[in-house]
Design a protein around this motif. Structure first.
Motif, PDB file in Angstrom:
ATOM      1  N   ASP A 185       0.789  -1.234   0.000  1.00 58.86           N
ATOM      2  CA  ASP A 185       0.000   0.000   0.000  1.00 58.86           C
ATOM      3  C   ASP A 185       0.822   1.286   0.000  1.00 58.86           C
ATOM      4  OD1 ASP A 185      -2.471  -1.379  -0.016  1.00 58.86           O
ATOM      5  OD2 ASP A 185      -2.290  -1.703   2.140  1.00 58.86           O
ATOM      6  N   TYR A 186       2.138   1.201  -0.196  1.00 54.73           N
ATOM      7  CA  TYR A 186       2.983   2.390  -0.222  1.00 54.73           C
ATOM      8  C   TYR A 186       3.931   2.358  -1.404  1.00 54.73           C
ATOM      9  CZ  TYR A 186       1.429   3.620   4.430  1.00 54.73           C
ATOM     10  OH  TYR A 186       0.649   3.978   5.499  1.00 54.73           O
ATOM     11  N   GLU A 187       4.176   3.535  -1.957  1.00 56.23           N
ATOM     12  CA  GLU A 187       5.204   3.716  -2.978  1.00 56.23           C
ATOM     13  C   GLU A 187       6.371   4.437  -2.309  1.00 56.23           C
ATOM     14  OE1 GLU A 187       6.061   6.524  -6.854  1.00 56.23           O
ATOM     15  OE2 GLU A 187       4.005   6.334  -6.140  1.00 56.23           O
ATOM     16  N   LEU A 188       7.508   3.771  -2.179  1.00 56.07           N
ATOM     17  CA  LEU A 188       8.681   4.394  -1.574  1.00 56.07           C
ATOM     18  C   LEU A 188       9.278   5.357  -2.591  1.00 56.07           C
ATOM     19  CD1 LEU A 188      10.320   1.366   0.265  1.00 56.07           C
ATOM     20  CD2 LEU A 188       8.515   2.908   1.037  1.00 56.07           C
ATOM     21  N   THR A 189       9.418   6.633  -2.201  1.00 59.48           N
ATOM     22  CA  THR A 189       9.846   7.648  -3.159  1.00 59.48           C
ATOM     23  C   THR A 189      11.277   8.129  -2.943  1.00 59.48           C
ATOM     24  OG1 THR A 189       8.891   9.416  -1.821  1.00 59.48           O
ATOM     25  CG2 THR A 189       7.487   8.452  -3.538  1.00 59.48           C
ATOM     26  N   ASP A 190      11.701   8.301  -1.690  1.00 58.54           N
ATOM     27  CA  ASP A 190      13.029   8.837  -1.410  1.00 58.54           C
ATOM     28  C   ASP A 190      13.629   8.131  -0.202  1.00 58.54           C
ATOM     29  OD1 ASP A 190      12.881  11.425  -3.127  1.00 58.54           O
ATOM     30  OD2 ASP A 190      11.087  11.531  -1.862  1.00 58.54           O
ATOM     31  N   LEU A 191      14.907   7.830  -0.281  1.00 59.46           N
ATOM     32  CA  LEU A 191      15.633   7.298   0.872  1.00 59.46           C
ATOM     33  C   LEU A 191      16.051   8.487   1.730  1.00 59.46           C
ATOM     34  CD1 LEU A 191      16.921   4.855   2.301  1.00 59.46           C
ATOM     35  CD2 LEU A 191      18.948   5.244   0.886  1.00 59.46           C
ATOM     36  N   PHE A 232      20.342  -1.306  11.222  1.00 60.28           N
ATOM     37  CA  PHE A 232      19.402  -2.390  10.965  1.00 60.28           C
ATOM     38  C   PHE A 232      18.513  -2.163   9.748  1.00 60.28           C
ATOM     39  CE2 PHE A 232      19.853  -2.768  15.689  1.00 60.28           C
ATOM     40  CZ  PHE A 232      20.682  -3.881  15.648  1.00 60.28           C
ATOM     41  N   GLY A 233      18.480  -0.941   9.235  1.00 63.74           N
ATOM     42  CA  GLY A 233      17.602  -0.678   8.112  1.00 63.74           C
ATOM     43  C   GLY A 233      17.655   0.760   7.666  1.00 63.74           C
ATOM     44  N   ASP A 234      16.612   1.171   6.964  1.00 68.72           N
ATOM     45  CA  ASP A 234      16.575   2.479   6.322  1.00 68.72           C
ATOM     46  C   ASP A 234      15.245   3.175   6.602  1.00 68.72           C
ATOM     47  OD1 ASP A 234      18.983   1.672   5.070  1.00 68.72           O
ATOM     48  OD2 ASP A 234      17.846   0.714   3.460  1.00 68.72           O
ATOM     49  N   VAL A 235      15.245   4.496   6.436  1.00 67.85           N
ATOM     50  CA  VAL A 235      14.018   5.280   6.532  1.00 67.85           C
ATOM     51  C   VAL A 235      13.729   5.849   5.153  1.00 67.85           C
ATOM     52  CG1 VAL A 235      12.861   7.262   7.588  1.00 67.85           C
ATOM     53  CG2 VAL A 235      14.407   5.844   8.965  1.00 67.85           C
ATOM     54  N   TRP A 236      12.506   5.643   4.701  1.00 66.60           N
ATOM     55  CA  TRP A 236      12.069   6.078   3.379  1.00 66.60           C
ATOM     56  C   TRP A 236      10.927   7.082   3.496  1.00 66.60           C
ATOM     57  CZ3 TRP A 236      14.063   4.242  -1.275  1.00 66.60           C
ATOM     58  CH2 TRP A 236      14.937   3.159  -1.170  1.00 66.60           C
ATOM     59  N   ARG A 237      10.866   7.978   2.559  1.00 62.10           N
ATOM     60  CA  ARG A 237       9.671   8.794   2.358  1.00 62.10           C
ATOM     61  C   ARG A 237       8.792   7.969   1.441  1.00 62.10           C
ATOM     62  NH1 ARG A 237       8.780  13.221  -1.818  1.00 62.10           N
ATOM     63  NH2 ARG A 237       7.006  14.398  -1.052  1.00 62.10           N
ATOM     64  N   ALA A 238       7.511   7.887   1.761  1.00 62.00           N
ATOM     65  CA  ALA A 238       6.608   7.038   0.987  1.00 62.00           C
ATOM     66  C   ALA A 238       5.257   7.717   0.829  1.00 62.00           C
ATOM     67  CB  ALA A 238       6.440   5.692   1.684  1.00 62.00           C
ATOM     68  N   LYS A 239       4.590   7.349  -0.253  1.00 65.44           N
ATOM     69  CA  LYS A 239       3.250   7.875  -0.527  1.00 65.44           C
ATOM     70  C   LYS A 239       2.264   6.730  -0.411  1.00 65.44           C
ATOM     71  CE  LYS A 239       2.498   9.326  -4.714  1.00 65.44           C
ATOM     72  NZ  LYS A 239       2.341  10.089  -5.966  1.00 65.44           N
ATOM     73  N   TYR A 245      -3.584   6.992  -1.180  1.00 71.57           N
ATOM     74  CA  TYR A 245      -4.427   8.182  -1.289  1.00 71.57           C
ATOM     75  C   TYR A 245      -3.604   9.452  -1.508  1.00 71.57           C
ATOM     76  CZ  TYR A 245      -7.779   4.845   0.443  1.00 71.57           C
ATOM     77  OH  TYR A 245      -8.551   3.722   0.594  1.00 71.57           O
ATOM     78  N   GLY A 246      -2.274   9.294  -1.608  1.00 75.21           N
ATOM     79  CA  GLY A 246      -1.415  10.441  -1.891  1.00 75.21           C
ATOM     80  C   GLY A 246      -0.775  11.101  -0.687  1.00 75.21           C
ATOM     81  N   ALA A 247      -1.050  10.610   0.524  1.00 72.35           N
ATOM     82  CA  ALA A 247      -0.439  11.196   1.722  1.00 72.35           C
ATOM     83  C   ALA A 247       0.985  10.671   1.884  1.00 72.35           C
ATOM     84  CB  ALA A 247      -1.263  10.839   2.961  1.00 72.35           C
ATOM     85  N   PHE A 248       1.897  11.561   2.239  1.00 72.09           N
ATOM     86  CA  PHE A 248       3.282  11.161   2.446  1.00 72.09           C
ATOM     87  C   PHE A 248       3.519  10.798   3.908  1.00 72.09           C
ATOM     88  CE2 PHE A 248       3.777  13.316  -1.590  1.00 72.09           C
ATOM     89  CZ  PHE A 248       4.672  12.481  -2.236  1.00 72.09           C
ATOM     90  N   ARG A 249       4.296   9.758   4.112  1.00 70.52           N
ATOM     91  CA  ARG A 249       4.657   9.254   5.442  1.00 70.52           C
ATOM     92  C   ARG A 249       6.128   8.879   5.438  1.00 70.52           C
ATOM     93  NH1 ARG A 249       0.441  11.320   6.969  1.00 70.52           N
ATOM     94  NH2 ARG A 249      -1.507  10.205   7.092  1.00 70.52           N
ATOM     95  N   ALA A 250       6.666   8.674   6.624  1.00 69.63           N
ATOM     96  CA  ALA A 250       8.004   8.104   6.778  1.00 69.63           C
ATOM     97  C   ALA A 250       7.813   6.628   7.109  1.00 69.63           C
ATOM     98  CB  ALA A 250       8.762   8.793   7.904  1.00 69.63           C
TER      99      ALA A 250
END
Length: 140
Positions: free
Chosen positions: A8-14, A20-27, A30-35
């Motif tokens: 349910d998310y499109e990862l847009t930017d690292l 242990f992992g990474d944080v991504w900006r994701a949409k 419905y178009g809302a951006f989340r981390a």
């Protein structure tokens, strides 16, 4: 870690990488951006940290809504390769126009020293959040 597939998310930017992992900006759909913090299960298992991480996140979710300086975790999910947490996205210095750029301490300091009053206010907020984490037996 390669760009994972998160339901349910499109990862847009690292945004950042950690042990242990990474944080991504994701949409979301419905178009809302989340981390989204994406933790590689292989790395967690290799370091014997998977159970500890799960206990820590459960404790964090109990205290985060009580403190204005802690991000609430909206959703916790899992795929065969990773565990992920969906959270609010940090402030964007571009105001949501153009390429996302997080308002980090590093960014602020790149523009010159902070005024003393701003630095003190920021430090008090940080220390209050750390105190809340430490009271719950958590350390970041």
């Amino acid at each position: 870690m390669n760009k994972p597939d998160i339901p349910d998310y499109e990862l847009t930017d690292l945004c950042g990488c950690g042990a242990f992992g990474d944080v991504w900006r994701a949409k979301d759909r419905y178009g809302a951006f989340r981390a989204i913090k994406v933790l590689d299960k292989g790395r967690l298992r290799m370091r014997g940290a998977l159970d500890k991480e799960e206990r820590g996140v459960a404790a964090f979710r109990r205290i985060a809504p009580e403190h204005r300086n802690l991000l609430e975790i909206y959703h916790i999910g899992e795929t065969s390769e990773c565990v992920y947490y969906v959270m609010a996205l940090s402030d964007d210095v571009n105001g949501g126009k153009g390429v996302y750029f997080p308002d980090t301490l590093s960014y602020r300091l790149s523009r010159g020293p902070l005024p003393p009053g701003e630095a003190i206010k920021m430090m008090r907020s940080l220390l209050a959040a750390l105190s809340s984490l430490h009271s719950a037996g958590l350390v970041h």
